[in-house]
Scaffold this motif. Structure first.
Motif, PDB file in Angstrom:
ATOM      1  N   ARG A  64       0.643  -1.251  -0.145  1.00 17.15           N
ATOM      2  CA  ARG A  64      -0.045  -0.045  -0.056  1.00 17.15           C
ATOM      3  C   ARG A  64       0.845   1.127  -0.004  1.00 17.15           C
ATOM      4  NH1 ARG A  64      -5.572  -0.015   1.511  1.00 17.15           N
ATOM      5  NH2 ARG A  64      -5.437   2.107   2.067  1.00 17.15           N
ATOM      6  N   ASP A  81       0.716   5.266   1.602  1.00 14.14           N
ATOM      7  CA  ASP A  81       0.134   5.952   2.470  1.00 14.14           C
ATOM      8  C   ASP A  81       0.188   7.392   1.969  1.00 14.14           C
ATOM      9  OD1 ASP A  81       2.418   7.095   3.413  1.00 14.14           O
ATOM     10  OD2 ASP A  81       2.324   5.885   5.026  1.00 14.14           O
ATOM     11  N   SER A  82      -0.751   8.315   2.564  1.00 16.59           N
ATOM     12  CA  SER A  82      -0.769   9.689   1.767  1.00 16.59           C
ATOM     13  C   SER A  82       0.616  10.158   1.781  1.00 16.59           C
ATOM     14  CB  SER A  82      -1.461  10.521   2.852  1.00 16.59           C
ATOM     15  OG  SER A  82      -0.881  10.420   4.158  1.00 16.59           O
ATOM     16  N   SER A  83       1.616   9.816   2.434  1.00 13.47           N
ATOM     17  CA  SER A  83       2.771  10.517   2.335  1.00 13.47           C
ATOM     18  C   SER A  83       3.862   9.945   1.352  1.00 13.47           C
ATOM     19  CB  SER A  83       3.638  10.743   3.350  1.00 13.47           C
ATOM     20  OG  SER A  83       3.878   9.457   4.160  1.00 13.47           O
ATOM     21  N   GLU A 112      -2.197  -3.884   7.935  1.00 16.93           N
ATOM     22  CA  GLU A 112      -1.695  -2.722   7.126  1.00 16.93           C
ATOM     23  C   GLU A 112      -1.253  -1.570   8.193  1.00 16.93           C
ATOM     24  OE1 GLU A 112      -4.717  -0.198   5.214  1.00 16.93           O
ATOM     25  OE2 GLU A 112      -2.963   1.015   5.090  1.00 16.93           O
ATOM     26  N   ARG A 129      -4.639   6.313  12.695  1.00 14.14           N
ATOM     27  CA  ARG A 129      -5.031   5.439  11.590  1.00 14.14           C
ATOM     28  C   ARG A 129      -6.324   4.493  12.536  1.00 14.14           C
ATOM     29  NH1 ARG A 129      -3.988   3.448   7.154  1.00 14.14           N
ATOM     30  NH2 ARG A 129      -3.077   5.240   5.833  1.00 14.14           N
ATOM     31  N   ILE A 184      -5.809  13.014   9.148  1.00 13.33           N
ATOM     32  CA  ILE A 184      -5.246  12.032   8.451  1.00 13.33           C
ATOM     33  C   ILE A 184      -3.907  12.795   7.986  1.00 13.33           C
ATOM     34  CG2 ILE A 184      -5.530  11.012   6.278  1.00 13.33           C
ATOM     35  CD1 ILE A 184      -8.335  10.621   7.027  1.00 13.33           C
ATOM     36  N   SER A 208      -0.747  12.800   9.711  1.00 16.78           N
ATOM     37  CA  SER A 208      -0.290  11.450   9.734  1.00 16.78           C
ATOM     38  C   SER A 208       0.438  11.330   8.557  1.00 16.78           C
ATOM     39  CB  SER A 208      -1.220  10.496  10.102  1.00 16.78           C
ATOM     40  OG  SER A 208      -1.911   9.999   9.014  1.00 16.78           O
ATOM     41  N   GLN A 209       1.626  11.907   8.306  1.00 18.85           N
ATOM     42  CA  GLN A 209       2.427  11.500   7.056  1.00 18.85           C
ATOM     43  C   GLN A 209       3.367  10.568   7.496  1.00 18.85           C
ATOM     44  OE1 GLN A 209       4.355  15.077   5.745  1.00 18.85           O
ATOM     45  NE2 GLN A 209       3.717  16.314   7.576  1.00 18.85           N
TER      46      GLN A 209
END
Lengths: 249, 249
Positions: free
Chosen positions: A86, A88-90, B167, B180, B245, B248-249
């Motif tokens: 996956r 993630d956002s970063s 995850e 998360r 969200i 949370s990088q």
DNA sequence: GGGAGTAATTGATCTAACTCAAAGATTTTC
DNA sequence: GAAAATCTTTGAGTTAGATCAATTACTCCC
């Protein structure tokens, strides 16, 4: 952000492109037949399913599907090796699983609602997979209760194994996580020691275990220095699993 | 070693003792009927299954089963709350899941071979569970293909959800893991914010997320100081999930 | 409602693991 | 088979989170 770009732009080849080669080699068929999801199928049903499936050839690092894409198919690995991950956002890339020939993946999406892939899947080296339409398999399951029984057993097993993966990840320190991971790779009942092949490059095993590649490397070097493992590329020889378990307090 | 002793000696009461109270209250039955594993059952089959099951009452901190015990039953939570955990060799107690009324657990053991519980299960407060013989449920599944379909959907969902748990645990830093976890607790589609109740005491949420209680406390205090959550006992108000969200990088 | 036990918080240290950097090794590609 | 890319290892410095310790706040009993 760097890694997102890499992952999103590196794979310029279109995804999910089939090769027009029928799936009829005896080895491949044999492997498929020995998978729990297919072993109960009678010859006719299996043939029918294969006809509706397509054989996909993937190059090194080629993407098979993206996270959140609609999931109309699941896959059986004919050859090669893949990994699930996956972003993630970063843009950090987190490895969740590796898949070997003879395994199925994304098969749990058969019953997801809406059916969307939960992660990315890419080939770690050139690989071939069978792309099976979810609908076709689903229809067949309904046609024969025996099939559903086999599928149930498979899904239950998968759930147990994910539970076990989760258990490893609740171990707080990196060394002990790695040790448990290695122990799990050992063939069942190899209490006297044995050889283990890492299913992923070391940097991806590190990602799977939520640690940095440098940390992985240092821990392995330390285990090596203490005579607990012998390392040869991606092959590890574990002479005394029991001792390894003991030091992982 | 200390914790092992605690866990092994604290629960002096015998495990798995039934109360002789039939399971016939309308609320409980209704809850059972709305669970995917039972919703398809016809009245007669459901009745039969319940007759073969036993109602168990558990006190605060009482153990229901131990890891590695033979698994002849699975469970449906009527009231209260339970948690699943494992003990590792050094006796560290690692929380893997919490279970609320209306949920089933250990149901994946129906198809495990050999069927042994993969973890401990204990009541977090006084609770009632329905203890269902694996064999009885299995027999019924075989009798009706529709039942197997429902079970398949349930197992697939469970596998997906464990995958998702995994995850979260591949996230390396503690704050982002906690964020998360909180986002997942938010009801679906609560993008505008909402209230979340921690399903476990904070020290056990910490264990579930592979961090120390002190770390959990500090992270939460920090989120609070930054106006990202408002905390009231085990209730958290999250006003802007999107912002959470993002950080949370 | 008061006391025992457990859970949560806060502060002060310490250390495991991360980050940055740079050199080797291995693998892939043309 | 040489060049390019990727992976792995090692070193040095930094920091997130563990550990230890002590106080405060709950919860569950009787």
């Amino acid at each position: 952000m760097a890694l997102t770009q890499t992952a999103e732009t590196r794979y310029t080849k279109p995804v999910l492109v089939a090769v027009n080669k029928p799936f009829d080699d005896e080895d491949g068929l044999q492997a498929l037949r020995s998978h729990p999801l297919f072993s109960e199928l009678n010859g006719k049903d299996l043939q029918h399913l294969i006809q509706q499936s397509r054989r996909i050839r993937l190059g090194h690092h080629q993407l098979l599907y993206r996270q959140d894409m609609p999931a109309h198919h699941f896959f059986f690995v004919i050859s090669g090796r893949l990994r699930l991950y996956r972003l993630d956002s970063s843009g950090i890339d987190r490895t969740l699983d590796s898949i070997a020939p003879g395994d199925c993946f994304a098969e749990v999406m058969i019953y997801a609602d809406p059916p969307r892939y939960a992660c990315y899947a890419e080939a770690l080296k050139s690989s071939e997979v069978l792309m099976i339409p979810v609908k076709a398999y689903q229809d067949m399951l309904e046609s024969n209760p025996k099939y559903a029984q086999a599928a149930l057993r498979h899904y239950a097993k998968r759930a147990v194994s994910r539970f076990h993966d989760l258990e490893i990840m609740t171990v707080q320190n990196a060394r002990d996580r790695l040790i448990r991971y290695l122990i799990d790779l050992l063939p069942n009942g190899a209490d006297e020691g044995g050889e283990v092949e890492l299913p992923l490059p070391k940097c991806l095993v590190a990602s799977r275990l939520a640690m940095q590649p440098e940390t992985f490397s240092r821990i392995l070097a330390d285990l090596k220095a203490n005579g607990l493992v012998r390392v040869n590329r991606s092959r590890l020889f574990i002479s005394d699993p029991q001792r390894l378990i003991e030091i992982s307090q």
